[in-house]
Design an enzyme around this catalytic site. Structure first.
Site, PDB file in Angstrom:
ATOM      1  N   ASP A  15       1.191  -0.963   0.164  1.00  9.96           N
ATOM      2  CA  ASP A  15      -0.345   0.019  -0.666  1.00  9.96           C
ATOM      3  C   ASP A  15       1.435   1.454   0.299  1.00  9.96           C
ATOM      4  OD1 ASP A  15      -1.722  -1.887   0.528  1.00  9.96           O
ATOM      5  OD2 ASP A  15      -3.294  -0.587   1.712  1.00  9.96           O
ATOM      6  N   ASP A 124      -6.543   3.896  12.752  1.00 13.05           N
ATOM      7  CA  ASP A 124      -5.333   4.685  12.656  1.00 13.05           C
ATOM      8  C   ASP A 124      -6.010   6.151  11.670  1.00 13.05           C
ATOM      9  OD1 ASP A 124      -3.774   3.296  13.676  1.00 13.05           O
ATOM     10  OD2 ASP A 124      -2.990   2.269  11.815  1.00 13.05           O
TER      11      ASP A 124
END
Length: 425
Positions: A15, A124
């Site tokens: 990612d 997050d």
């Protein structure tokens, strides 16, 4: 003309590797990759070379382990924080430190924005951005997974792998580990993939290869091991008679806990964004520290101070979990917690055995436990007169007797108000 700079929280995985190249291409900006060393160990190998080859103009890999243990883990453990009765907040407490350092780098480098690879479904993103808002509200935050154009370009991992191959980005995407993993000094978390089924048994023998920090309780030694933890003002300062700093304490306790299969948690938790998620955690050292700290408090903390602090555990845990580490209310609670710990000093002995942390003794030079008063035998100090308890009980029973009388009267009159109340009307 100089390009704008963006500081990216970079892990080196698929990612963030794709995001690094995508940000550089999309924003025509210099990308400064930042990785916080908070205990990932071998996961950091080769990251600088990889980030530079992916297109980063500069790479920071900062060793924040000491700061993490001293200024984040220790203060949180003084509070007794435990999210939803099980989670020791290993990932949650790391994010504000990472974001804090990102902000510092952004200011040092003159960057206009920070970026992260957290998804729009997780916690997050909130933790990173609330920290940035508290510390550097002038910085822009770029969250590619919340951008429609990014999601359209990368609807799945196949498209990300193809993009990486096209741009010469070295990535390792494998189906051998169908879950995500996040590691730091306090814990390792596992989620997604096969773990999205809450009926999936992550403790089974065939899934033992997933775990990194600990053996299963079944494979732990058949002999128990004792450990002694020394505390000063709520902080563990020595293990087995050896003085250690907070980082060394965590490393030593992780070693001991992992050996004995301690600290595994499998739970379904409530994310801040509103959904439930399943997480599996390894927190071997944290589990020992949590149990020993609580044991030390039992001997040295005033009853009402403890109960007041305990009444705030849920709130404190939510603040950490939801990303409000730098919020004024967390700082205010921390001041109370710090005050509550001033006499939490002494030594705790625990027995480690097959996933269990068993109390095996506690002592303190400032102990509030007085055996002369607590004894069932005659009290040589005459500090406690058992006869005094009768009046104490009568006073506490008064409101219960009054309430019971009202209920009995109401039941006898079919629910009507007591006669004396009717007459008053």
């Amino acid at each position: 003309m100089a390009k704008n700079k963006i500081v990216l929280a970079y892990s080196g995985g698929l990612d963030t590797s794709v995001i690094l190249a995508w940000l550089k291409e999309t924003y025509d900006a210099e990308i400064i990759a930042f990785t916080a060393d908070i205990g990932q160990k071998e996961e950091l190998d080769g990251l600088e070379e990889k980030a530079l080859s992916t297109g980063a103009s500069k790479v920071y890999i900062d060793d924040l382990r000491e700061e993490f243990a001293r200024d984040f883990i220790y203060p949180m453990f003084q509070s007794g924080a435990l999210y939803e009765g099980q989670y020791l907040l290993g990932t949650s407490i790391a994010r504000p430190l990472i974001a804090k350092r990102m902000v510092e780098i952004a200011r040092k480098e003159g960057a206009v924005a920070i970026a992260h690879g957290a998804t729009g479904k997780g916690n997050d993103q909130v933790r990173f951005e609330l920290t940035a808002a508290a510390l550097a509200p002038e910085l822009e935050v770029i969250a590619p997974w919340r951008l429609e154009e990014f999601r359209e370009q990368f609807p799945g991992r196949a498209e990300m792998i193809a993009y990486a191959e096209k741009h010469g980005i070295p990535v390792q995407a494998s189906a051998s580990k169908p879950y995500s993993m996040d590691r730091n000094l306090l814990h390792i978390s596992f989620e997604s993939g096969m773990l999205e089924d809450p009926w999936f048994d992550a403790s089974s023998e065939e899934n033992e290869g997933m775990y990194v920090l600990s053996v299963s309780p079944e494979r732990a030694p058949d002999a128990a091991e004792y450990a002694e933890l020394e505390f000063e003002r709520g902080d563990c300062v020595a293990v087995n008679g050896v003085k250690l700093d907070p980082l060394q304490v965590m490393e030593k306790l992780n070693e001991l806990g992992g050996k004995h299969g301690i600290g595994r948690v499998d739970m379904v938790e409530n994310r801040f964004v509103g959904m439930k998620s399943r997480g599996v955690y390894e927190t071997p050292g944290g589990a020992i520290l949590f149990a020993a700290h609580r044991r030390m408090e039992s001997l040295t903390m005033d009853r009402d101070v403890m109960h007041l602090r305990d009444s705030l555990i849920s709130k404190y845990s939510q603040l950490v979990y939801n990303g409000f580490w730098f919020a004024p209310e967390r700082l205010a609670l921390q001041a109370l917690v710090t005050e509550s710990q001033k006499n939490v000093t002494g030594t705790v002995r625990v027995k480690l055995y097959k996933g269990n942390v068993i109390a095996a003794g506690v002592k303190s030079p400032v102990s509030l436990y007085n055996p002369d008063i607590a004894t069932m035998e005659a009290d040589p100090t005459q500090a406690y007169n058992q006869g005094d308890a009768a009046g104490f009980i009568r006073l506490n029973a008064l409101r219960l007797k009054v309430a019971s009388g009202v209920e009995q009267n109401a039941s006898q009159t079919g629910g009507a108000a007591p006669k004396q109340l009717q007459e008053q009307k």
